[in-house]
Structures are given as structure tokens and as C-alpha cells.
Design an enzyme around this catalytic site. Structure first.
Site, short mmCIF file in Angstrom:
data_model
loop_
_atom_site.label_atom_id
_atom_site.label_comp_id
_atom_site.label_asym_id
_atom_site.label_seq_id
_atom_site.Cartn_x
_atom_site.Cartn_y
_atom_site.Cartn_z
N GLY A 88 -56.87 39.46 -76.10
CA GLY A 88 -57.91 38.97 -77.02
C GLY A 88 -59.25 38.78 -76.33
N GLY A 90 -61.56 36.87 -74.66
CA GLY A 90 -61.59 35.59 -73.95
C GLY A 90 -62.99 35.04 -73.77
N GLY A 124 -65.13 31.97 -69.73
CA GLY A 124 -65.77 32.48 -70.94
C GLY A 124 -67.18 32.98 -70.74
N ARG A 174 -73.61 43.72 -77.62
CA ARG A 174 -73.12 45.08 -77.67
C ARG A 174 -73.05 45.58 -79.11
NH1 ARG A 174 -67.90 45.94 -74.15
NH2 ARG A 174 -66.74 44.83 -75.76
N ASP A 250 -56.53 48.04 -73.53
CA ASP A 250 -57.47 47.22 -74.31
C ASP A 250 -58.90 47.75 -74.16
OD1 ASP A 250 -56.91 46.16 -71.60
OD2 ASP A 250 -58.59 44.82 -72.03
P1 AMP Z 1 -62.01 43.17 -69.31
O1 AMP Z 1 -61.57 43.44 -67.91
O2 AMP Z 1 -63.46 42.81 -69.44
O3 AMP Z 1 -61.61 44.24 -70.25
O4 AMP Z 1 -61.24 41.84 -69.75
C1 AMP Z 1 -59.85 41.73 -69.82
C2 AMP Z 1 -59.45 40.44 -70.50
O5 AMP Z 1 -59.89 39.31 -69.74
C3 AMP Z 1 -60.04 40.25 -71.89
O6 AMP Z 1 -59.07 39.59 -72.65
C4 AMP Z 1 -61.25 39.39 -71.62
O7 AMP Z 1 -61.65 38.68 -72.76
C5 AMP Z 1 -60.73 38.46 -70.52
N1 AMP Z 1 -61.80 37.92 -69.67
C6 AMP Z 1 -62.52 38.58 -68.75
N2 AMP Z 1 -63.40 37.75 -68.15
C7 AMP Z 1 -63.25 36.53 -68.70
C8 AMP Z 1 -63.86 35.24 -68.50
N3 AMP Z 1 -64.81 35.04 -67.60
N4 AMP Z 1 -63.43 34.23 -69.27
C9 AMP Z 1 -62.46 34.40 -70.18
N5 AMP Z 1 -61.83 35.56 -70.41
C10 AMP Z 1 -62.21 36.62 -69.68
MG MG Z 2 -61.94 44.80 -72.08
#
Ligand code: AMP
Ligand code: MG
Length: 491
Positions: A88, A90, A124, A174, A250
Site C-alpha cells: 500500500g 505508505g 511517511g 505525480r 508494485d
Molecule cells: P517503493 O520502493 O517506493 O516502491 O516503496 C515500497 C513500499 O514502501 C511502498 O509500500 C511505499 O509506500 C513504502 N515506503 C517507502 N518509503 C516509505 C517511507 N518513508 N515511509 C512509509 N512507507 C514507505
Molecule cells: Mg513503489
């Protein structure tokens, strides 16, 4: 509040069970760092209004504009091969969908807007540097003509983010034709209610692959359409030397747009084993692995679709497998037609794949720069082979290849058509986001000096045209820089 954005939120309407309603954290001192006025215009949003205090508050998530229904989307995902049933958003929110003057529907999405119910251990948040990076990389991809999510804005929050050091925080805004991913289907299929998966399929077909609606088996036709979009997308990445770096399920869109520009980078020296991401220890997402990983990810899309393909599991598996097996040929078709354009040759010639493959082998054995070697072919056609030899050397193997290339272009009078050089230039960018330039622009940007970022954006907006005074933007990184270059996920 009344805002000049026309929202119409079909995801929220169609797919209860696939999101949590949520609002962004408050940014104490929002400051607009970058705004994409052309994109705002395409979306029918007044750029002057976006620059106003009211507009910036919307972009950073401080105010929920009239008509927006912010949600954190649910999705699952295979990350480096390991399955997470509930990832999801995050640190992101879908603000809503905008239908622009052309009638096209686009998601407006905030990244770095605070913790959501999916944040797990994360804060977040996002730092200015990685958000400027995503802005720059996706707009560079767009200028290269490659399907991608777009950048509307980066807004500094005025808050610090704790990473290895304390960094200035930012929200990235975005724009995407949707945020539906392979992981969305994986998540929907895990729910007790089969109606959600069926609704997700209908929604995705209506938004992206309308032709599938009338097929005998819409789920199979949908899988076919997503395969085609991904085969073409990955072929296009390969033909510009792009390494996505984190092809988790994802991060694979249903639309066929490139998404999540975290650790991505463009390759300098041609080498299929190229990996930039600091966390990709096994090289799973190396440049040369991208097509086979693409196929693997599509198999992960096929799995949740099986019950919608056939009520008989064995029959469904057989039909999906037969379809998935067509991926390598379809990918290769797109790759070779792109290579034909890069060579300035007609796509139906049988010698294109061989010529391109041998050129790549030459580049690899000479540690030649990918972008500049391809680009030198237009000089060859114009009668100057020096730039080509400068990249790959002048020995027999190199001159043999050159002879074959010249012979392929020779018309009845033995010379190439005059328009070929321009066609080769139009297919081979001179300017890609060179890693050393990107890093320099981001470090200055994080310190508050956005002029190198803006200058680089300006160069990358027109990547195929040679312009006097911009020579330094096309040069490869100094060897010392390139040798140790690593990228980070930007979390
Ligand atoms: P990504 O590598 O950007 O595709 O992120 C993978 C997952 O980690 C997704 O569910 C993001 O929402 C979550 N995520 C990445 N960075 C953060 C953060 N700093 N705080 C909370 N969730 C994160
Ligand atoms: Mg992602």
C-alpha cells in the site's frame, strides 16, 4: 475550498476495498521548488493559481481541494522476489483524478505526504533530493518519448527528514494515467470478496485497455494488452540504456507507464550486468535482466486473473501460460523495431537484429559509451567516422562492422539517402540524464540552489537536438565517478 481543478474520482467510486481514506500531514513552511507549467496546462489547471499560496497548499497536501477524495491505495507486491501481501501507499496519497481538456483522465498523486495506515516502520516522508530526482528522471523519459508517469511539482515542506543525516523534506506531485499496478491485482485477489477483483478488472479495462471488454475472455485479452504495453515499454528502456532498478510487482503499471523513479539510472558504458541500486546485491534488476523480469512480473499478474480466465483451473493455467510464452518474441519485435530506427534502417529488414547485436557486442568489448556510440552513426552517414572510432576503436572488427553498416545504407548509387542522418539523430538521443550531472543538480537543489537543476531540465527537455554550448551535458561521467556510482531507493 473551491479550486480550479475538475476532479472525478472513479477509483474511489468503483473500488471500495482497495483504499483507505486519509489526509496528508501538515507541511509547516511549504515552498514551491519546481512546477511543470506545460503539464498543468495539459491538465487544464491554471499554473499561476498553482504558484499562489492557495495552490501550493494544495500541492503539498495542506488543503484538500474541492472535489478531491484523498486515499492511500492498497496493493501487494513481490519485492526482489519475496511476496508482501499488503504494501500500500505508505507515504503517498491519491488526491483524485483530473479529466483535462482533451478528455483524458489522470491521477494526481502526492508522495512524501506523511504516514498512512500502510506506513509500517517508515516515517511517511521524502527528502528534497530524491523528489527532485524523480521529477527530473520522469520528465527526461517523457522527452525521450517513453511512456511514463509525469511530474507536476516538487514542494519543500519546511520540515526535516531523518535519513543518514537530517535532510530537507519535500512532497512530489505525480501525474499518471492511473496508479493501477500488478500489485493491485495481487491484493484484490487476496480478499474474501471476489467482487473486488472483478470490479478492478472492469475498472482497469475501461481505463486502459478498452478493447479487452468485447473479447471472448476479457481477463485473457486484458493480460494480453498489459503484456504488449510492458513488452514495448521495456524494449524502449533497453534502447536508451535505462536501468529501472526496482522492478517489483508494485512498481509495474497496468497502463505501461514507467513508474517509481527511485534508484533508476542511465548506463554510460554498455554492459548488460549494469546495476546501480545499492540494495540490488544479486543484480536481479540489472539492465540485461529487465526483459526476463518483465515476463516474470506478468506471470504474477496472470495468477490473480486465473479465476476470471476459466473456472477450470487447469484450463486457465494453460491459456495464461500459452499467452505468457509469447512475451519474448513480442519483446524482441519491439526491441528490433527500435533498433532499426536507431540504425536508420527499415524495420522489416532481416539484418537489423544482427547489426544491432554486433554493435552492442562491440560496445561491450570496448567499454564504449552506449548513448554516444549510437549517436555517432549519424556522423558516419554524413561522412565522418571519427566519432564512431573514438568510441569503439579503429581495428578490423570495428571497421568490418562499419562496412556492413555502410553497405546496408548504400542505395543504387552507393551512397546513403540524405534524410537518413536526421532520422538516426531523431532515434538516438544526445542528451540523457548523465549520473554525474544529475547528482550535481540534486545536491545544489537540496542546498537551495535550483539553477543547475533547471539548466539540466532544459537540456533534457530536447534530448535529440545538438545545441552549441551544451557539449558538457553529453559527455560521459569522468571514470572515477562512474566506477563507484550507486543509487538509493530514496526512502
Ligand atoms: P517503493 O520502493 O517506493 O516502491 O516503496 C515500497 C513500499 O514502501 C511502498 O509500500 C511505499 O509506500 C513504502 N515506503 C517507502 N518509503 C516509505 C517511507 N518513508 N515511509 C512509509 N512507507 C514507505
Ligand atoms: Mg513503489
Amino acid at each position: 475550498m473551491t479550486t480550479p481543478i475538475a476532479f472525478d474520482n472513479s477509483f474511489v467510486r468503483d473500488l471500495p476495498g482497495m483504499y483507505e481514506r486519509w489526509e496528508a500531514a501538515t507541511a509547516p513552511v511549504p515552498q514551491l521548488l519546481a512546477l511543470n507549467e506545460g503539464l498543468a496546462c495539459d491538465l487544464g489547471i491554471d499554473a499561476d493559481w498553482l504558484r499562489s499560496a492557495e495552490g501550493v497548499d494544495v500541492l503539498v497536501g495542506n488543503t484538500v481541494p474541492d472535489g478531491a477524495e484523498p486515499v492511500a491505495q492498497d496493493y501487494a507486491g513481490h519485492q526482489f522476489g519475496g511476496y508482501s501481501p499488503r504494501l500500500g501507499d505508505g507515504r503517498a496519497l491519491l488526491l483524485g483524478e483530473v479529466v483535462g481538456p482533451s478528455g483524458d483522465r489522470h491521477d494526481l498523486h502526492l508522495k512524501g505526504s506523511g504516514r498512512t495506515p500502510f506506513a509500517r516502520g517508515g516515517d511517511g516522508l521524502a527528502a528534497v533530493g530524491p523528489m527532485l530526482r524523480e521529477y527530473l528522471m520522469c520528465e527526461a523519459m517523457h522527452a525521450l518519448g517513453i511512456p511514463t508517469t509525469r511530474a507536476l511539482a516538487v514542494v519543500a515542506t519546511g520540515e526535516s527528514v531523518r535519513r543518514d543525516t537530517m535532510l530537507p523534506g519535500a512532497v512530489f506531485v505525480r501525474v499518471a494515467s492511473s496508479h493501477l499496478r500488478v500489485g493491485s491485482f495481487q491484493y484484490a485477489a487476496s480478499l474474501d470478496d471476489p467482487g473486488v477483483l472483478a470490479a478492478l478488472l472492469d475498472h482497469a479495462i475501461a481505463r486502459h485497455h478498452q478493447g479487452a471488454a468485447d473479447a471472448e475472455v476479457p481477463a485473457l485479452a486484458f493480460l494480453d494488452a498489459v503484456m504488449e504495453a510492458q513488452a514495448e515499454l521495456i524494449a524502449r528502456w533497453m534502447n536508451v540504456g535505462f536501468v529501472h532498478g526496482v522492478m517489483n510487482t508494485d512498481n509495474v503499471t497496468i497502463s505501461g507507464e514507467t513508474i517509481d523513479f527511485g534508484p533508476c539510472a542511465f548506463m554510460d558504458v554498455y554492459d548488460p550486468t549494469t546495476v546501480f541500486s545499492s540494495i540490488d546485491h544479486g543484480g536481479r534488476y540489472a539492465y540485461g535482466n529487465q526483459p526476463s523480469i518483465g515476463q516474470w512480473n506478468l506471470a504474477r499478474l496472470a495468477e490473480p486473473l486465473l479465476p476470471l480466465i476459466d473456472t477450470d483451473v487447469d484450463a486457465a493455467v494453460e491459456r495464461a501460460t500459452d499467452l505468457l510464452r509469447t512475451f519474448p518474441d513480442r519483446y524482441r519485435h519491439h526491441l528490433v523495431s527500435g533498433q532499426a530506427a536507431k540504425l536508420g534502417l527499415d524495420a522489416d529488414r532481416t539484418d537489423v537484429g544482427g547489426l544491432a547485436g554486433d554493435l552492442l557486442a562491440l560496445m561491450q568489448s570496448r567499454s564504449a559509451d552506449f548513448t554516444l556510440t549510437w549517436r555517432s552513426l549519424s556522423d558516419v552517414v554524413r561522412g565522418d567516422a571519427d566519432p564512431f572510432h573514438e568510441r569503439v576503436g579503429g581495428d578490423e572488427e570495428a571497421t568490418d562492422w562499419l562496412d556492413r553498416f555502410r553497405a546496408a545504407h548504400a542505395g543504387s548509387d552507393g551512397s546513403a539517402r540524405p534524410d537518413v542522418a536526421a532520422a538516426i539523430d531523431a532515434a538516438n538521443p544526445l542528451h540523457v540524464p548523465r549520473n554525474h550531472l544529475v547528482e550535481a543538480a540534486l545536491s545544489a537543489g537540496a542546498e537551495g540552489d535550483l539553477s543547475p537543476f533547471e539548466e539540466l531540465m532544459d537540456v533534457l527537455a530536447d534530448p535529440f537536438t545538438e545545441r552549441p554550448g551544451l557539449e558538457r551535458f553529453s559527455e560521459p561521467a569522468p571514470d572515477a565517478f562512474a566506477a563507484g556510482y550507486q543509487t538509493f531507493c530514496g526512502t
